[in-house]
Design a protein around this motif. Structure first.
Motif, mmCIF file in Angstrom:
data_model
loop_
_atom_site.group_PDB
_atom_site.id
_atom_site.type_symbol
_atom_site.label_atom_id
_atom_site.label_comp_id
_atom_site.label_asym_id
_atom_site.label_seq_id
_atom_site.Cartn_x
_atom_site.Cartn_y
_atom_site.Cartn_z
ATOM 1 N N THR A 1 47.790 -19.173 45.260
ATOM 2 C CA THR A 1 47.109 -18.043 45.464
ATOM 3 C C THR A 1 46.917 -17.480 44.116
ATOM 4 O OG1 THR A 1 49.192 -16.873 45.313
ATOM 5 C CG2 THR A 1 48.638 -17.566 47.389
ATOM 6 N N GLU A 2 46.234 -16.273 44.152
ATOM 7 C CA GLU A 2 46.001 -15.807 42.664
ATOM 8 C C GLU A 2 47.424 -15.199 42.391
ATOM 9 O OE1 GLU A 2 43.716 -11.858 43.229
ATOM 10 O OE2 GLU A 2 43.543 -12.608 45.479
ATOM 11 N N THR A 3 47.438 -14.852 40.965
ATOM 12 C CA THR A 3 48.823 -14.269 40.630
ATOM 13 C C THR A 3 48.974 -12.719 40.932
ATOM 14 O OG1 THR A 3 47.562 -13.765 38.483
ATOM 15 C CG2 THR A 3 48.696 -15.738 38.514
ATOM 16 N N PHE A 4 50.002 -12.411 41.018
ATOM 17 C CA PHE A 4 50.537 -10.853 41.302
ATOM 18 C C PHE A 4 51.551 -10.684 40.331
ATOM 19 C CE2 PHE A 4 52.599 -13.635 44.188
ATOM 20 C CZ PHE A 4 53.842 -13.143 44.120
ATOM 21 N N GLY A 5 51.908 -9.258 40.257
ATOM 22 C CA GLY A 5 53.045 -8.897 39.572
ATOM 23 C C GLY A 5 53.026 -9.471 38.111
ATOM 24 N N GLN A 6 53.866 -9.887 37.404
ATOM 25 C CA GLN A 6 53.979 -10.326 36.086
ATOM 26 C C GLN A 6 53.511 -11.671 35.826
ATOM 27 O OE1 GLN A 6 54.803 -7.950 33.574
ATOM 28 N NE2 GLN A 6 54.609 -6.627 35.266
ATOM 29 N N GLY A 7 52.984 -12.353 36.923
ATOM 30 C CA GLY A 7 52.650 -13.749 36.845
ATOM 31 C C GLY A 7 53.006 -14.502 37.758
ATOM 32 N N TRP A 8 53.466 -14.090 38.893
ATOM 33 C CA TRP A 8 53.923 -14.692 40.000
ATOM 34 C C TRP A 8 52.683 -15.363 41.071
ATOM 35 C CZ3 TRP A 8 59.279 -15.618 40.527
ATOM 36 C CH2 TRP A 8 60.123 -14.647 39.962
ATOM 37 N N ARG A 9 53.011 -16.278 41.614
ATOM 38 C CA ARG A 9 51.933 -16.823 42.450
ATOM 39 C C ARG A 9 52.690 -17.478 43.624
ATOM 40 N NH1 ARG A 9 48.294 -21.572 39.376
ATOM 41 N NH2 ARG A 9 50.155 -22.555 38.276
ATOM 42 N N TRP A 10 51.938 -17.787 44.769
ATOM 43 C CA TRP A 10 52.445 -18.836 45.652
ATOM 44 C C TRP A 10 51.607 -20.107 45.768
ATOM 45 C CZ3 TRP A 10 57.010 -17.793 48.296
ATOM 46 C CH2 TRP A 10 57.411 -16.604 48.354
ATOM 47 N N LYS A 11 52.385 -21.337 46.013
ATOM 48 C CA LYS A 11 51.847 -22.657 46.089
ATOM 49 C C LYS A 11 52.247 -23.316 47.364
ATOM 50 C CE LYS A 11 52.637 -27.077 44.027
ATOM 51 N NZ LYS A 11 53.420 -27.890 43.072
#
Length: 490
Positions: free
Chosen positions: A40-50
């Motif tokens: 997914t695109e990043t969210f928050g402080q640089g999180w993302r789902w794989k």
């Protein structure tokens, strides 16, 4: 790339994304090769789902959903939940966990969010095969970590200041001096942006929304312009100043009241001697009520401030605080559960994530004061170093885990064979199991140099005399940790 729908706050991220072509992940491939990983695109402080494919057994594959952290990791505990459902909202799977992400970690997640045998081939999940897609609903929650200048509420506040918009909507009236009778004086006012402090502390957020306790402070209201200026926080390392001249005078019968107007506040410097030596007389404070002081006769810029005199003696009593706002109405709060220096350091931390501690009183008052004085001289625009023990107490009340950890680590760094006994037997240590364990371990490291000393004997004598009932935990710990022959005799 799966498209994400966001619902974010500073420490909680709720995301929802769709995964198409589920057949590629769950239909066992003849060549044994699954689809490529998706992010997914990043969210928050640089999180993302794989999203990745995994072969479980010969005839069973799975869809894995992995939370990938920022490269720097996350020092706080992270809670996340993952739910898979149909496009119409039928739930397929649901799981959650709490973990720590060290730097450069590849991520944690659910290895079997969907599987061939449990979801793809089962009759009750015909909808999954028909839609050939699923929706992932995920939540990521981090504990309130170290505040940053770049956090969104702080940036918004800075921008409001640049535009000249009145942003400091909250006033905290604090006190820097405590007398022997636990009365407070030397008021200081600190201003804060409500949104910034509420986003940095759930305790303050609840308090400002009238949901929290009133142990540390109370709101100033028209019905009660001034409440008590007495504190129940009497620890040695409290950051309160205890002037010897003031200590000789009891303020238990503070009486009468005076009206402090905006004009008077403008002509009196809170740091000047005039604010610290008012000769006052008047009725008993118990008689001061709504019938004695008519609040309706007060001007818009006036507050009731107690002052008084005891047994014919002139005593020093300060106005409680200049609590009027000159630009815009402010929400005013009287802080009695913590000293001015501690509160100032806390507010600065909530904005910036920075804090500086002073040496312990047990290291010597001159050592402690010299560090504070030097810091005030070299950094006059920063808060003075404060007590790590006072901050630990405050952080514990406010559930600021990182700040509490920072305070206890500093406390540990200041312990030595010369002051460990004073700290171990202190009231502060008796309140917190975490501090007890840490300090007891430090004491045992120095045990060979402490055992049989006059200092240890003196402390044991104080315990047997009944002066230190709070220190009984030390005796219990000794009986558990030491062989019977090594337990100090009382």
């Amino acid at each position: 790339m799966p498209t994400i729908n966001f619902d974010e706050s500073l420490f909680e991220h709720n995301v929802r994304f769709k995964i198409d072509n589920i057949r590629d992940f769950l239909d066992v491939p003849a060549d044994g090769q699954g689809p490529q990983d998706q992010f997914t695109e990043t969210f928050g402080q640089g999180w993302r789902w794989k999203i990745e494919w995994q072969r479980v057994f010969k005839n069973n594959c799975s869809l894995r959903v992995i939370l990938v952290p920022p490269e720097a990791g996350c020092p706080q505990k992270v809670y996340f939940s993952i739910r898979t459902e149909s496009l119409m909202g039928k739930r397929y799977s649901d799981s959650s966990t709490t973990v720590l992400f060290p730097p450069n970690h590849s991520g944690y997640g659910v290895s079997k969010a969907l599987t061939t045998t449990q979801h793809w081939r089962r009759g009750q999940h015909v909808q999954l095969r028909t839609e050939n897609a699923c929706v992932v609903v995920a939540t990521v929650k981090t504990s309130l970590g170290r505040p940053q200048v770049g956090a969104e509420p702080v940036l918004n506040f800075i921008h409001s200041t640049i535009k000249g918009v009145e942003s400091s909507s909250t006033q905290f009236v604090t006190f820097s001096r405590r007398t022997s009778s636990d009365q407070l004086s030397r008021p200081r006012i600190f201003f804060a942006n409500g949104k910034v402090v509420k986003n940095s502390s759930t305790y303050i957020d609840n308090y400002l929304n009238n949901k929290g306790d009133r142990a540390l402070m109370h709101r100033l209201t028209e019905d009660m312009p001034v409440s008590t200026t007495e504190t129940d926080y009497t620890d040695l390392d409290s950051d309160f100043d205890e002037d010897e001249e003031i200590l000789e005078k009891s303020l238990e019968t503070v009486n009468e009241s005076t009206v402090v107007t905006e004009e008077k506040l403008a002509t009196n410097d809170p740091q000047s001697p005039e604010w610290d030596s008012m000769q006052l007389d008047g009725p008993d404070p118990a008689s001061l009520s709504a019938s004695t002081v008519d609040s309706e006769k007060l001007g818009p810029d006036e507050v009731i401030v107690p002052k008084g005199k005891e047994e014919g003696k002139t005593i020093k009593k300060l106005p409680v605080a200049p609590v009027t706002a000159t630009v815009a109405p402010c929400d005013v709060h009287i802080v009695t559960g913590v000293a001015s220096a501690t509160w100032e350091a806390l507010l600065f931390y909530l904005y910036t994530g920075n804090i500086k501690f002073a040496p312990l009183t047990s290291e010597g008052e001159e050592v402690r004061q010299s560090v504070i004085d030097m810091s005030s001289l070299t950094n006059p625009d920063r808060p003075a170093p404060c007590s790590c023990k006072s901050i630990y107490r405050l952080a514990d009340k406010m559930n600021l885990e990182l700040l509490r950890d920072c305070a206890i680590k500093y406390l540990q760094s200041r312990l030595s064979v010369g002051n460990i006994l004073e700290e171990v037997f202190s009231v502060f240590t008796s309140r917190y199991e975490e501090v007890q364990k840490m300090e007891f371990a430090v004491m045992m490291q120095h045990w060979d140099n402490l055992r049989g000393t006059s200092a240890l004997s003196a402390w044991l004598a104080r315990i047997t005399s009944g002066d230190y009932p709070h220190a009984s935990w030390v005796l219990q710990a000794w009986s558990i940790r030491l062989p019977s022959s090594a337990v100090p005799l009382i």
